[in-house]
Design an enzyme around this catalytic site. Structure first.
Site, PDB file in Angstrom:
ATOM      1  N   ARG A 143       0.865  -1.186   0.000  1.00 18.41           N
ATOM      2  CA  ARG A 143       0.000   0.000   0.000  1.00 18.41           C
ATOM      3  C   ARG A 143       0.899   1.232   0.000  1.00 18.41           C
ATOM      4  NH1 ARG A 143      -2.430   3.082   4.902  1.00 18.41           N
ATOM      5  NH2 ARG A 143      -3.887   4.471   3.870  1.00 18.41           N
ATOM      6  N   HIS A 183      -2.755  10.933   1.074  1.00 22.07           N
ATOM      7  CA  HIS A 183      -2.184  10.678   2.404  1.00 22.07           C
ATOM      8  C   HIS A 183      -1.487  11.961   2.858  1.00 22.07           C
ATOM      9  CE1 HIS A 183      -0.871   7.146   5.158  1.00 22.07           C
ATOM     10  NE2 HIS A 183      -0.522   8.255   5.766  1.00 22.07           N
ATOM     11  N   GLU A 187      -7.306   8.423   6.672  1.00 22.30           N
ATOM     12  CA  GLU A 187      -7.553   8.990   8.007  1.00 22.30           C
ATOM     13  C   GLU A 187      -7.988  10.452   7.985  1.00 22.30           C
ATOM     14  OE1 GLU A 187      -4.119   8.424  10.484  1.00 22.30           O
ATOM     15  OE2 GLU A 187      -4.268   6.249  10.438  1.00 22.30           O
ATOM     16  N   ASN A 218      -7.341   1.644  10.130  1.00 17.29           N
ATOM     17  CA  ASN A 218      -6.014   1.671  10.732  1.00 17.29           C
ATOM     18  C   ASN A 218      -6.218   1.608  12.237  1.00 17.29           C
ATOM     19  OD1 ASN A 218      -5.092   2.124   8.161  1.00 17.29           O
ATOM     20  ND2 ASN A 218      -4.531   4.274   8.501  1.00 17.29           N
ATOM     21  N   TYR A 255      -4.147   1.418  16.060  1.00 21.83           N
ATOM     22  CA  TYR A 255      -2.903   1.439  16.835  1.00 21.83           C
ATOM     23  C   TYR A 255      -3.107   1.233  18.326  1.00 21.83           C
ATOM     24  CZ  TYR A 255      -0.489   2.913  12.642  1.00 21.83           C
ATOM     25  OH  TYR A 255       0.032   2.939  11.374  1.00 21.83           O
ATOM     26  N   GLU A 273      -3.442  -0.347   8.152  1.00 19.20           N
ATOM     27  CA  GLU A 273      -2.280  -0.005   8.973  1.00 19.20           C
ATOM     28  C   GLU A 273      -2.434  -0.601  10.353  1.00 19.20           C
ATOM     29  OE1 GLU A 273      -1.193   4.167   9.371  1.00 19.20           O
ATOM     30  OE2 GLU A 273      -1.667   4.520   7.268  1.00 19.20           O
TER      31      GLU A 273
HETATM   32  C1  FCB Z   1      -1.071   6.859  10.913  1.00 24.59           C
HETATM   33  C2  FCB Z   1      -0.676   7.425   9.568  1.00 24.59           C
HETATM   34  C3  FCB Z   1       0.636   6.922   9.064  1.00 24.59           C
HETATM   35  C4  FCB Z   1       1.664   6.760  10.164  1.00 24.59           C
HETATM   36  C5  FCB Z   1       1.086   6.016  11.344  1.00 24.59           C
HETATM   37  C6  FCB Z   1       2.044   5.781  12.474  1.00 24.59           C
HETATM   38  O1  FCB Z   1      -1.931   7.745  11.554  1.00 24.59           O
HETATM   39  O2  FCB Z   1      -1.649   7.146   8.614  1.00 24.59           O
HETATM   40  O3  FCB Z   1       1.073   7.780   8.051  1.00 24.59           O
HETATM   41  O4  FCB Z   1       2.174   7.972  10.509  1.00 24.59           O
HETATM   42  O5  FCB Z   1      -0.036   6.669  11.817  1.00 24.59           O
END
Ligand code: FCB
Length: 455
Positions: free
Chosen positions: A78, A122, A165, A298, A300, A360
């Site tokens: 990607r 992006h 995002e 995405n 985290y 992500e």
């Molecule tokens: C996300 C972004 C990516 C990267 C990660 C850690 O929010 O999409 O570009 O910075 O975080």
């Protein structure tokens, strides 16, 4: 007892990057400035005054990078297109050198049997577009850019993401001044979020028209909000945080308009004059809710909210609490794999997208080479293992998740944090641009090869 968690037969394992974070060559071959070039140049905005001028020099090292992905056994890549490389003035004249670069990259990927997934936006908006995303005209500029991109690459690229995002360029860019263009005005953030969603909605038919056998969706960053305790203030702050981060985007994309509780909150906060914002024009909400082929997520971390603390990412004193150090990545983000399961299930069972892609997921740890040149990033392996397990559990719960992309293929420019935060499976020595696969890079190749992992 370990058990092998088998993923569905056509599941895709990939890695992700973004143009401004890896390409470099910021002033080469006709590329003009993006808002991130500008932002990085503004003193105090990016750690150590760093910028994406060189980054990973992927613009010149794409061949080597594709060969690396191939040798590690990754099936998909990607990446995003730099709008100011293709349309340096935002609209109008196409820069052939920009098209040529992505042509080479795409052909090399296909030759290596690596599936390309292209993100149109992006965050590197051409500075040439007056007032950026605050201006409704930028929505039409994005339509134009999408059309150029799909007509140029749609014969070979079949999977498309419109916007990455939208929370970040709107709320972080215009609300909390953490991202380009660095503005602190919640009202503007809301207007920008609407323009980004509308740009997405208008690009969906553009992608389908230019690439009739293609698929298109949007990428959202999502994660749960937990109150630190059951006090009414904290419960309400968790509702607000979830509303701003998650529902503000999911609801309109799935035809539910903006959440009523959030419209009321923004009126109370003085960010909107009324619960009927003037930036919404007739027909907008239908366009935003144009059906897509998939939803991309995405993930985290989660957020724990505590109105007794200040300094969080959100208004109303919403703070992310610090838990024991070993429970965090170096971004300070709590490791909370259950939140990934919860996030995927919530998105699927509440909004019913046809399919979910994880575009992500990953962790920042600064482990570097030892005396033998090996990089033992066991903490990244543990993070990825626990999160991939969460994806597997969501699939078992009935969610059609079809792909997983690690952020990131290699260490790169981590926005306002600069180069200190290393998310890569592959280590980059920024002095020499040497690429060095970390232990996690080989481990992930095994996961892809076995199409699953021991749990
Ligand atoms: C996300 C972004 C990516 C990267 C990660 C850690 O929010 O999409 O570009 O910075 O975080």
């Amino acid at each position: 007892m370990t058990e092998f968690m088998q993923f569905p037969p056509d599941f895709t394992w990939g890695t992700a990057t973004a143009s401004y974070q890896v390409e470099g060559a910021a002033h080469e071959d006709g590329r003009k400035d993006s808002i991130w070039d500008d932002f990085a140049r503004t003193p105090g905005k990016v750690a150590n005054g760093e910028n994406g001028d060189i980054a990973d020099d992927h613009y010149h090292r794409w061949k080597e990078d594709v060969a690396l992905m191939k040798s590690l056994g990754y099936q998909a890549y990607r990446f995003s297109l730099a709008w100011p490389r293709i349309l340096p003035d935002g609209r109008g004249k196409v820069n052939q050198a920009g098209i040529d670069f992505y042509d080479r990259l795409i052909d090399e990927l296909l030759g290596a049997d690596i599936h390309p997934l292209v993100t149109l936006y992006h965050w590197d908006l051409p500075v040439a577009l007056p007032e950026g995303w605050l201006n409704r005209e930028t929505v039409h500029a994005f339509e134009e850019f999408s059309s150029v991109a799909v007509r140029s690459f749609g014969d070979r690229v079949k999977d498309w993401i419109t916007i990455n995002e939208p929370f970040c360029p709107s709320f972080l860019g215009y609300g909390y001044a953490r991202h380009a263009p660095g503005i602190h005005d919640l009202g503007k953030a809301l207007r920008v979020s609407h323009h980004l969603l509308l740009a997405h909605g208008l690009a969906v038919p553009v992608v389908h028209a230019g690439c009739p056998d293609g698929r298109v969706g949007i990428t959202l960053n999502e994660g749960p909000f937990y109150p630190v305790d059951r006090s009414p203030a904290n419960l309400d702050a968790a509702r607000h945080g979830d509303g701003e981060f998650n529902r503000w985007f999911l609801d309109p994309l799935y035809g539910r308009h903006y959440p009523a509780d959030m419209l009321q909150d923004y009126v109370k906060l003085g960010a909107l004059a009324s619960i009927e914002p003037d930036f919404i024009q007739a027909g907008d909400m239908q366009k935003i809710a144009t059906p897509t082929d998939f939803l991309a997520l995405n993930y985290y971390s989660r957020s724990i909210v505590d109105t007794g603390k200040t300094g969080g990412n959100f208004p109303n004193n919403i703070a992310t609490l610090s838990n024991p150090a070993e429970n965090h990545t170096e971004m300070g983000w709590e490791i909370f794999p259950f939140g990934m399961y919860e996030t995927i299930c919530r998105a699927y069972f509440t909004y019913k997208p046809p399919e979910i892609l994880i575009t992500e997921n990953g962790a920042s740890y600064s482990d570097g080479p030892d005396e033998n040149g090996r990089i033992h990033d066991q903490r990244r392996i543990d993070y990825l293992q626990s999160h991939i397990e969460s994806v597997g559990k969501a699939i078992r719960a009935g969610v059609p998740v079809t792909a997983y992309y690690v952020w990131s293929l290699m260490d790169n420019f981590e926005w306002a944090f600069g180069y200190a935060q290393r998310f890569g499976l592959v280590y980059v020595d920024y002095k020499t641009q040497e690429r060095l696969p970390k232990d996690s890079a080989y481990w992930y190749g095994q996961v892809a090869q076995k199409n699953g992992l021991d749990v």
